[in-house]
Design a protein around this motif. Sequence first.
Motif, PDB file in Angstrom:
ATOM      1  N   ALA A  91      25.129  11.560  10.837  1.00 35.33           N
ATOM      2  CA  ALA A  91      25.137  11.388  12.295  1.00 35.33           C
ATOM      3  C   ALA A  91      25.193  12.687  13.098  1.00 35.33           C
ATOM      4  CB  ALA A  91      26.270  10.465  12.703  1.00 35.33           C
ATOM      5  N   PRO A  92      26.045  13.681  12.766  1.00 34.28           N
ATOM      6  CA  PRO A  92      26.249  14.812  13.689  1.00 34.28           C
ATOM      7  C   PRO A  92      25.000  15.537  14.164  1.00 34.28           C
ATOM      8  CG  PRO A  92      27.994  14.789  12.074  1.00 34.28           C
ATOM      9  CD  PRO A  92      27.015  13.728  11.651  1.00 34.28           C
ATOM     10  N   PRO A  93      24.043  15.916  13.307  1.00 35.80           N
ATOM     11  CA  PRO A  93      22.863  16.606  13.836  1.00 35.80           C
ATOM     12  C   PRO A  93      22.062  15.759  14.824  1.00 35.80           C
ATOM     13  CG  PRO A  93      23.003  16.854  11.451  1.00 35.80           C
ATOM     14  CD  PRO A  93      23.989  15.810  11.836  1.00 35.80           C
ATOM     15  N   LEU A  94      22.013  14.466  14.575  1.00 33.70           N
ATOM     16  CA  LEU A  94      21.302  13.574  15.481  1.00 33.70           C
ATOM     17  C   LEU A  94      22.036  13.450  16.806  1.00 33.70           C
ATOM     18  CD1 LEU A  94      20.545  10.978  12.711  1.00 33.70           C
ATOM     19  CD2 LEU A  94      18.754  12.148  13.988  1.00 33.70           C
ATOM     20  N   LEU A  95      23.355  13.355  16.746  1.00 34.39           N
ATOM     21  CA  LEU A  95      24.146  13.276  17.975  1.00 34.39           C
ATOM     22  C   LEU A  95      23.952  14.523  18.826  1.00 34.39           C
ATOM     23  CD1 LEU A  95      27.497  11.855  16.534  1.00 34.39           C
ATOM     24  CD2 LEU A  95      25.705  10.592  17.757  1.00 34.39           C
ATOM     25  N   GLU A  96      23.918  15.683  18.191  1.00 34.17           N
ATOM     26  CA  GLU A  96      23.717  16.927  18.928  1.00 34.17           C
ATOM     27  C   GLU A  96      22.369  16.953  19.624  1.00 34.17           C
ATOM     28  OE1 GLU A  96      24.327  20.242  16.373  1.00 34.17           O
ATOM     29  OE2 GLU A  96      26.371  19.632  15.817  1.00 34.17           O
ATOM     30  N   ALA A  97      21.395  16.218  19.068  1.00 36.74           N
ATOM     31  CA  ALA A  97      20.069  16.137  19.677  1.00 36.74           C
ATOM     32  C   ALA A  97      19.968  15.019  20.703  1.00 36.74           C
ATOM     33  CB  ALA A  97      19.011  15.940  18.589  1.00 36.74           C
ATOM     34  N   GLY A  98      21.091  14.378  21.020  1.00 33.91           N
ATOM     35  CA  GLY A  98      21.089  13.317  22.028  1.00 33.91           C
ATOM     36  C   GLY A  98      20.631  11.971  21.517  1.00 33.91           C
ATOM     37  N   ILE A  99      20.728  11.762  20.208  1.00 32.94           N
ATOM     38  CA  ILE A  99      20.271  10.507  19.606  1.00 32.94           C
ATOM     39  C   ILE A  99      21.477   9.674  19.198  1.00 32.94           C
ATOM     40  CG2 ILE A  99      18.950   9.472  17.719  1.00 32.94           C
ATOM     41  CD1 ILE A  99      17.325  12.104  17.611  1.00 32.94           C
ATOM     42  N   ARG A 100      21.557   8.466  19.742  1.00 35.84           N
ATOM     43  CA  ARG A 100      22.579   7.506  19.309  1.00 35.84           C
ATOM     44  C   ARG A 100      22.258   7.090  17.866  1.00 35.84           C
ATOM     45  NH1 ARG A 100      21.551   3.963  22.838  1.00 35.84           N
ATOM     46  NH2 ARG A 100      23.274   4.367  24.297  1.00 35.84           N
ATOM     47  N   VAL A 101      23.279   7.005  17.022  1.00 37.22           N
ATOM     48  CA  VAL A 101      23.074   6.667  15.615  1.00 37.22           C
ATOM     49  C   VAL A 101      23.808   5.373  15.288  1.00 37.22           C
ATOM     50  CG1 VAL A 101      23.347   7.419  13.224  1.00 37.22           C
ATOM     51  CG2 VAL A 101      22.882   9.112  15.019  1.00 37.22           C
ATOM     52  N   ALA A 102      23.088   4.420  14.712  1.00 41.14           N
ATOM     53  CA  ALA A 102      23.682   3.172  14.248  1.00 41.14           C
ATOM     54  C   ALA A 102      23.430   3.065  12.747  1.00 41.14           C
ATOM     55  CB  ALA A 102      23.066   1.975  14.972  1.00 41.14           C
ATOM     56  N   VAL A 103      24.498   3.110  11.966  1.00 43.26           N
ATOM     57  CA  VAL A 103      24.385   3.026  10.511  1.00 43.26           C
ATOM     58  C   VAL A 103      24.700   1.601  10.093  1.00 43.26           C
ATOM     59  CG1 VAL A 103      25.110   3.993   8.305  1.00 43.26           C
ATOM     60  CG2 VAL A 103      25.131   5.439  10.359  1.00 43.26           C
ATOM     61  N   MET A 104      23.779   1.020   9.349  1.00 42.84           N
ATOM     62  CA  MET A 104      23.825  -0.413   9.038  1.00 42.84           C
ATOM     63  C   MET A 104      24.427  -0.687   7.669  1.00 42.84           C
ATOM     64  SD  MET A 104      20.552  -2.898   8.443  1.00 42.84           S
ATOM     65  CE  MET A 104      20.782  -4.540   7.736  1.00 42.84           C
ATOM     66  N   SER A 105      25.273  -1.727   7.597  1.00 44.12           N
ATOM     67  CA  SER A 105      25.682  -2.328   6.322  1.00 44.12           C
ATOM     68  C   SER A 105      24.947  -3.648   6.134  1.00 44.12           C
ATOM     69  CB  SER A 105      27.194  -2.597   6.285  1.00 44.12           C
ATOM     70  OG  SER A 105      27.925  -1.474   5.857  1.00 44.12           O
ATOM     71  N   TYR A 106      24.820  -4.042   4.880  1.00 42.60           N
ATOM     72  CA  TYR A 106      24.212  -5.336   4.559  1.00 42.60           C
ATOM     73  C   TYR A 106      24.802  -5.834   3.247  1.00 42.60           C
ATOM     74  CZ  TYR A 106      21.140  -1.999   2.051  1.00 42.60           C
ATOM     75  OH  TYR A 106      20.646  -0.973   1.278  1.00 42.60           O
ATOM     76  N   ASP A 107      24.629  -7.108   2.986  1.00 44.42           N
ATOM     77  CA  ASP A 107      25.090  -7.673   1.725  1.00 44.42           C
ATOM     78  C   ASP A 107      24.244  -7.122   0.575  1.00 44.42           C
ATOM     79  OD1 ASP A 107      27.197  -9.344   2.650  1.00 44.42           O
ATOM     80  OD2 ASP A 107      25.708 -10.759   3.416  1.00 44.42           O
ATOM     81  N   LEU A 108      24.792  -7.212  -0.626  1.00 43.85           N
ATOM     82  CA  LEU A 108      24.153  -6.587  -1.777  1.00 43.85           C
ATOM     83  C   LEU A 108      23.771  -7.627  -2.827  1.00 43.85           C
ATOM     84  CD1 LEU A 108      26.626  -3.570  -2.169  1.00 43.85           C
ATOM     85  CD2 LEU A 108      24.454  -3.615  -0.914  1.00 43.85           C
ATOM     86  N   THR A 109      22.731  -7.301  -3.573  1.00 40.36           N
ATOM     87  CA  THR A 109      22.381  -8.116  -4.733  1.00 40.36           C
ATOM     88  C   THR A 109      23.387  -7.816  -5.849  1.00 40.36           C
ATOM     89  OG1 THR A 109      20.926  -6.423  -5.672  1.00 40.36           O
ATOM     90  CG2 THR A 109      19.926  -8.000  -4.167  1.00 40.36           C
ATOM     91  N   PRO A 110      23.645  -8.760  -6.755  1.00 40.62           N
ATOM     92  CA  PRO A 110      23.017 -10.075  -6.867  1.00 40.62           C
ATOM     93  C   PRO A 110      23.699 -11.176  -6.057  1.00 40.62           C
ATOM     94  CG  PRO A 110      24.433  -9.714  -8.744  1.00 40.62           C
ATOM     95  CD  PRO A 110      24.516  -8.462  -7.910  1.00 40.62           C
ATOM     96  N   ALA A 111      24.683 -10.827  -5.228  1.00 46.15           N
ATOM     97  CA  ALA A 111      25.374 -11.860  -4.444  1.00 46.15           C
ATOM     98  C   ALA A 111      24.432 -12.551  -3.480  1.00 46.15           C
ATOM     99  CB  ALA A 111      26.558 -11.257  -3.692  1.00 46.15           C
ATOM    100  N   VAL A 112      23.452 -11.804  -2.977  1.00 42.29           N
ATOM    101  CA  VAL A 112      22.417 -12.379  -2.115  1.00 42.29           C
ATOM    102  C   VAL A 112      21.057 -11.940  -2.653  1.00 42.29           C
ATOM    103  CG1 VAL A 112      23.894 -12.385  -0.074  1.00 42.29           C
ATOM    104  CG2 VAL A 112      22.423 -10.410  -0.523  1.00 42.29           C
TER     105      VAL A 112
END
Length: 267
Positions: A91-112
């Motif tokens: 995130a930090p280099p992107l934030l310094e460039a004025g970019i909002r950062v959204a880091v995504m989680s998701y469910d994992l295989t083999p549960a899904v």
Amino acid sequence: MTQPQNLFDTATNDEYMPSRRVPDADAIVAAWVRKSATVREIFPPVELAYGTGEHERLDVFEPEEKTRATLMFIHGGYWQAFYKDTFSYLAPPLLEAGIRVAVMSYDLTPAVTLAQIVAQARQATAFLASQFPGPLVVAGHSAGGHLAAMIHATDWAAEGFPDVKLTGGIGISGLYDLGPLRRTELQPDLRLSEEEAHALSPAFLHPTSAAPFLVAVGADESDSFVWQSRQLADAWPGVNSGVRLLLGRHHFDAPEDLLALALELLK
């Protein structure tokens, strides 16, 4: 489902196991965790729920100055490892460039299933677009590159969402033809039929967004990872200008070039 024994191929498997090709891979991942913990202390993110599931969450980091765009980052791990907390370090280099950062989680295989993970990625994108109007870039690394490309090929109306206008997409060392993975040790968890592997391969789909999609891959990756990027670049000539070889980069440090790629889309 048990993997048919005759599908496994040692040579193919070796090509798709980057953690065994980069001698210090475990140390690099451990550094990700340490750096990310520090980043979350210095730049505390806001956690937003894009769905009701335990892992349907986004960590959103806001720039201190004016925001020029939002970038959603989707992590790798072959759809079976990691969550968002490990990747705050980006995130930090992107934030310094004025970019909002959204880091995504998701469910994992083999549960899904992988199809369910693709649906989560699309849901997260639609949610983010509704929360933060303006330029939106979706970027992913490795398995996350696959998900970023699947987002770029989404029929939003068919998925039950309002149309999402993307500014661009980025796939870093992504996986775009899933057929070969059926011949690897990943198959018992992925459980992909031939038909599913085809249906979930961006290389066999058409982009639904006219926004550019940057196809990048570490120059020091295996031949098969470079081939994966070429497959998508050849399949999507209207939205990309060929494969970007990231010189001196292997699988685990290729995401370090994320800022440069994002700025190319936002110039």
